[in-house]
Write a protein that holds these residues in place. Structure first.
Motif, PDB file in Angstrom:
ATOM      1  N   LEU A  82       0.809  -1.215   0.000  1.00 36.58           N
ATOM      2  CA  LEU A  82       0.000   0.000   0.000  1.00 36.58           C
ATOM      3  C   LEU A  82       0.849   1.274   0.000  1.00 36.58           C
ATOM      4  CD1 LEU A  82      -2.728   1.427   0.110  1.00 36.58           C
ATOM      5  CD2 LEU A  82      -2.699   1.166   2.585  1.00 36.58           C
ATOM      6  N   PHE A  83       1.833   1.359   0.880  1.00 43.93           N
ATOM      7  CA  PHE A  83       2.620   2.588   0.962  1.00 43.93           C
ATOM      8  C   PHE A  83       3.485   2.829  -0.278  1.00 43.93           C
ATOM      9  CE2 PHE A  83       2.580   3.544   5.815  1.00 43.93           C
ATOM     10  CZ  PHE A  83       1.218   3.750   5.736  1.00 43.93           C
ATOM     11  N   PRO A  84       4.079   1.793  -0.884  1.00 34.39           N
ATOM     12  CA  PRO A  84       4.762   2.051  -2.165  1.00 34.39           C
ATOM     13  C   PRO A  84       3.827   2.596  -3.242  1.00 34.39           C
ATOM     14  CG  PRO A  84       5.574   0.023  -1.214  1.00 34.39           C
ATOM     15  CD  PRO A  84       4.432   0.469  -0.345  1.00 34.39           C
ATOM     16  N   PHE A  85       2.572   2.102  -3.288  1.00 29.89           N
ATOM     17  CA  PHE A  85       1.610   2.687  -4.229  1.00 29.89           C
ATOM     18  C   PHE A  85       1.323   4.145  -3.863  1.00 29.89           C
ATOM     19  CE2 PHE A  85      -0.022  -1.695  -5.408  1.00 29.89           C
ATOM     20  CZ  PHE A  85       0.333  -1.593  -6.740  1.00 29.89           C
ATOM     21  N   LEU A  86       1.207   4.421  -2.581  1.00 30.80           N
ATOM     22  CA  LEU A  86       0.969   5.787  -2.124  1.00 30.80           C
ATOM     23  C   LEU A  86       2.114   6.692  -2.553  1.00 30.80           C
ATOM     24  CD1 LEU A  86      -1.044   7.464  -0.448  1.00 30.80           C
ATOM     25  CD2 LEU A  86       0.254   6.846   1.585  1.00 30.80           C
ATOM     26  N   HIS A  87       3.344   6.208  -2.406  1.00 32.95           N
ATOM     27  CA  HIS A  87       4.538   6.956  -2.829  1.00 32.95           C
ATOM     28  C   HIS A  87       4.478   7.253  -4.331  1.00 32.95           C
ATOM     29  CE1 HIS A  87       8.691   7.863  -3.818  1.00 32.95           C
ATOM     30  NE2 HIS A  87       8.685   6.840  -4.651  1.00 32.95           N
ATOM     31  N   ARG A  88       4.170   6.246  -5.092  1.00 32.23           N
ATOM     32  CA  ARG A  88       4.135   6.392  -6.553  1.00 32.23           C
ATOM     33  C   ARG A  88       3.116   7.439  -7.000  1.00 32.23           C
ATOM     34  NH1 ARG A  88       2.058   1.474 -10.431  1.00 32.23           N
ATOM     35  NH2 ARG A  88       1.427   2.745 -12.213  1.00 32.23           N
ATOM     36  N   PHE A  89       1.889   7.352  -6.477  1.00 29.66           N
ATOM     37  CA  PHE A  89       0.842   8.268  -6.921  1.00 29.66           C
ATOM     38  C   PHE A  89       1.049   9.673  -6.372  1.00 29.66           C
ATOM     39  CE2 PHE A  89      -1.706   4.144  -7.056  1.00 29.66           C
ATOM     40  CZ  PHE A  89      -1.428   3.952  -8.397  1.00 29.66           C
ATOM     41  N   ALA A  90       1.583   9.785  -5.148  1.00 25.97           N
ATOM     42  CA  ALA A  90       1.874  11.110  -4.597  1.00 25.97           C
ATOM     43  C   ALA A  90       2.960  11.802  -5.416  1.00 25.97           C
ATOM     44  CB  ALA A  90       2.300  10.989  -3.136  1.00 25.97           C
ATOM     45  N   THR A  91       3.945  11.030  -5.862  1.00 22.01           N
ATOM     46  CA  THR A  91       5.009  11.587  -6.703  1.00 22.01           C
ATOM     47  C   THR A  91       4.450  12.057  -8.046  1.00 22.01           C
ATOM     48  OG1 THR A  91       6.656  10.137  -5.682  1.00 22.01           O
ATOM     49  CG2 THR A  91       7.217  11.096  -7.819  1.00 22.01           C
ATOM     50  N   GLU A  92       3.596  11.235  -8.633  1.00 23.23           N
ATOM     51  CA  GLU A  92       3.023  11.567  -9.937  1.00 23.23           C
ATOM     52  C   GLU A  92       2.117  12.796  -9.877  1.00 23.23           C
ATOM     53  OE1 GLU A  92       2.867   6.974 -11.712  1.00 23.23           O
ATOM     54  OE2 GLU A  92       1.003   8.017 -11.155  1.00 23.23           O
ATOM     55  N   GLN A  93       1.415  12.975  -8.755  1.00 22.52           N
ATOM     56  CA  GLN A  93       0.434  14.054  -8.655  1.00 22.52           C
ATOM     57  C   GLN A  93       0.913  15.227  -7.806  1.00 22.52           C
ATOM     58  OE1 GLN A  93      -3.621  12.897  -8.006  1.00 22.52           O
ATOM     59  NE2 GLN A  93      -3.462  11.075  -9.295  1.00 22.52           N
ATOM     60  N   GLY A  94       2.188  15.210  -7.415  1.00 25.16           N
ATOM     61  CA  GLY A  94       2.772  16.357  -6.729  1.00 25.16           C
ATOM     62  C   GLY A  94       2.413  16.493  -5.272  1.00 25.16           C
ATOM     63  N   GLY A  95       2.022  15.428  -4.613  1.00 19.89           N
ATOM     64  CA  GLY A  95       1.738  15.477  -3.189  1.00 19.89           C
ATOM     65  C   GLY A  95       0.537  14.641  -2.809  1.00 19.89           C
ATOM     66  N   LEU A  96       0.284  14.587  -1.513  1.00 17.28           N
ATOM     67  CA  LEU A  96      -0.839  13.805  -1.004  1.00 17.28           C
ATOM     68  C   LEU A  96      -2.171  14.490  -1.279  1.00 17.28           C
ATOM     69  CD1 LEU A  96       0.424  12.590   2.487  1.00 17.28           C
ATOM     70  CD2 LEU A  96      -0.245  11.155   0.565  1.00 17.28           C
ATOM     71  N   SER A  97      -3.203  13.680  -1.437  1.00 20.16           N
ATOM     72  CA  SER A  97      -4.572  14.171  -1.582  1.00 20.16           C
ATOM     73  C   SER A  97      -5.497  12.992  -1.354  1.00 20.16           C
ATOM     74  CB  SER A  97      -4.810  14.751  -2.981  1.00 20.16           C
ATOM     75  OG  SER A  97      -4.729  13.728  -3.957  1.00 20.16           O
ATOM     76  N   VAL A 100      -5.193  10.684  -4.320  1.00 16.78           N
ATOM     77  CA  VAL A 100      -3.986   9.849  -4.279  1.00 16.78           C
ATOM     78  C   VAL A 100      -4.210   8.636  -3.384  1.00 16.78           C
ATOM     79  CG1 VAL A 100      -1.644   9.769  -3.313  1.00 16.78           C
ATOM     80  CG2 VAL A 100      -2.286  11.601  -4.890  1.00 16.78           C
ATOM     81  N   ILE A 101      -4.807   8.857  -2.233  1.00 14.19           N
ATOM     82  CA  ILE A 101      -5.032   7.764  -1.284  1.00 14.19           C
ATOM     83  C   ILE A 101      -6.020   6.751  -1.854  1.00 14.19           C
ATOM     84  CG2 ILE A 101      -5.927   7.202   1.002  1.00 14.19           C
ATOM     85  CD1 ILE A 101      -4.838   9.954   1.918  1.00 14.19           C
ATOM     86  N   LYS A 102      -7.097   7.230  -2.476  1.00 16.83           N
ATOM     87  CA  LYS A 102      -8.069   6.314  -3.086  1.00 16.83           C
ATOM     88  C   LYS A 102      -7.412   5.470  -4.176  1.00 16.83           C
ATOM     89  CE  LYS A 102     -12.380   8.815  -2.226  1.00 16.83           C
ATOM     90  NZ  LYS A 102     -13.549   9.514  -2.854  1.00 16.83           N
ATOM     91  N   LYS A 103      -6.571   6.101  -4.987  1.00 17.24           N
ATOM     92  CA  LYS A 103      -5.887   5.365  -6.045  1.00 17.24           C
ATOM     93  C   LYS A 103      -4.974   4.300  -5.463  1.00 17.24           C
ATOM     94  CE  LYS A 103      -4.262   7.220  -9.746  1.00 17.24           C
ATOM     95  NZ  LYS A 103      -3.488   8.081 -10.686  1.00 17.24           N
ATOM     96  N   ALA A 104      -4.301   4.605  -4.353  1.00 19.68           N
ATOM     97  CA  ALA A 104      -3.402   3.629  -3.721  1.00 19.68           C
ATOM     98  C   ALA A 104      -4.190   2.450  -3.157  1.00 19.68           C
ATOM     99  CB  ALA A 104      -2.593   4.308  -2.614  1.00 19.68           C
ATOM    100  N   PHE A 105      -5.341   2.713  -2.554  1.00 23.88           N
ATOM    101  CA  PHE A 105      -6.193   1.632  -2.051  1.00 23.88           C
ATOM    102  C   PHE A 105      -6.670   0.755  -3.203  1.00 23.88           C
ATOM    103  CE2 PHE A 105      -6.060   3.616   1.963  1.00 23.88           C
ATOM    104  CZ  PHE A 105      -6.748   2.869   2.903  1.00 23.88           C
TER     105      PHE A 105
END
Length: 373
Positions: A82-97, A100-105
């Protein structure tokens, strides 16, 4: 980047054992960007089904509590992915949101489904393994909470300036458990053509008489009817036929700006909340020193479990794993103190907080290994 440290090997994140209880493990106190945190776990099942992790960087803190059911496979999988996915999407979208969290789940759910499909021919039972999933993220004085299932996060905040010795309790997550009337009605509303979507059996409310939680990672046979229909899976038991998915992996998400009066957060699997109320847990944290505070909460829950059986706490600690599940559930507690954001004028980010703490995959085995060294 914010989550760069998430890619560190999990094996390096282990902490210390639990002393007198061979099924207890804890780590105290460690720093995160906004204060300190404490973590403790006690095992009741033959295989520990609770998994948990805390990752820290100078500008963010990430907390995960994953309460498995039907086996540990799903919670272990979430802990790794889960957290590696969170890292990937946060990097792609410029930060947490929240997005981003829904996409990681969603990515974690899809990846676990892929694993189930691969494993199913040899291990059809993996289609019935699932995990609750509670995640907290703190970045730029904003708290994000995402939740599936009935793990819970509770906030303790100071009542007011003239009541410094009082604490206000605020629950920040929703229990997705059909034992809660609101959740039960939500599930029933989604299935108007099924008068038996939720039934009372074996002392509790369950979806189709099978499961209490309405949201999870995994539990594929309750989401994909083709798994139920498979002959190999049906040989394992006699689940109720399904027309459509009856549970979901869509998380509830809260986004909250942290306030000066916010003192601490308690993240815990339902094993804690089965024994302690939100108020009791918050008051224990508020009135006691920080050192070993998560362990103190777990011990308080075990004392309560012993009291219900008219036993002594010392007797509970002697019960072996597996058998111990008849007395209490696996319990994971992470206490996160909130300090730095309360003095915004003098706010300075801690620079040496990058790292991670991950509870052992199995407490009993970990403590046995430690004893043999």
């Amino acid at each position: 980047m914010i989550l760069r440290s998430l890619l560190s090997p999990l094996e390096r994140c282990l902490g210390v054992s639990g002393g007198g209880d061979v099924l207890m493990w804890h780590a105290d106190l460690r720093s995160h960007a906004s204060g300190d945190y404490s973590i403790a776990v006690v095992q009741a099942n033959n295989n520990l089904e609770d998994q948990s992790q805390v990752f820290t960087s100078p500008i963010a803190t990430y907390v995960g509590v994953y309460d498995g059911h039907g086996g540990p496979e799903a919670s272990i999988f979430v802990n790794k992915h889960l957290f590696p996915f969170l890292h990937r999407f946060a990097t792609e979208q410029g930060g947490l949101s929240a997005d981003v969290i829904k996409k990681a789940f969603n990515a974690t759910e899809e990846e676990f489904l892929h694993l189930v499909k691969q494993s199913f021919p040899l291990r059809p039972q993996i289609a019935s393994v699932g995990s609750c999933c509670l995640v907290g993220a703190i970045s730029n004085d904003v708290l994000y909470v995402a939740n599936l299932g009935d793990s819970r996060v509770v906030l303790g905040r100071r009542a007011s300036k003239d009541k410094k010795n009082m604490v206000v309790v605020e629950r920040l997550s929703q229990d997705h458990n059909v034992g809660v009337e609101e959740v039960r009605k939500e599930v029933e509303a989604l299935h108007p053509d099924d008068s038996h979507i939720v039934v009372y059996t074996r002392g509790v409310w369950r979806i189709k008489g099978i499961i209490q939680v309405s949201r999870s990672i995994g539990d594929v046979y309750l989401k994909k009817p083709e798994f139920y229909r498979d002959t190999m899976f049906r040989q394992l038991g006699n689940p109720v036929p399904l027309k459509r998915p009856v549970i979901t992996s869509e998380p509830s998400i809260l986004v909250r700006k942290l306030k000066p009066q916010d003192l601490f957060l308690i993240f815990a699997s339902d094993g804690l909340w089965e024994q302690l109320s939100d108020e009791a847990a918050v008051n224990i944290v508020f009135k006691n020193p920080r050192t070993a505070i998560a362990k103190r909460l777990v011990s308080a829950a075990l004392k309560e479990a012993a009291k219900k059986r008219e036993m002594k706490y010392a007797d509970i600690k002697k019960i072996e794993k597996g058998i111990r599940r008849h007395f209490h559930d696996d319990i994971t507690v992470i206490v996160v103190y909130l300090d730095q954001h309360r003095d915004s004028c003098n706010y300075r980010v801690k620079q040496n907080v990058s790292g991670c703490t991950t509870a052992p995959v199995d407490i009993y085995s970990f403590n046995a290994d430690e004893a043999n060294r």
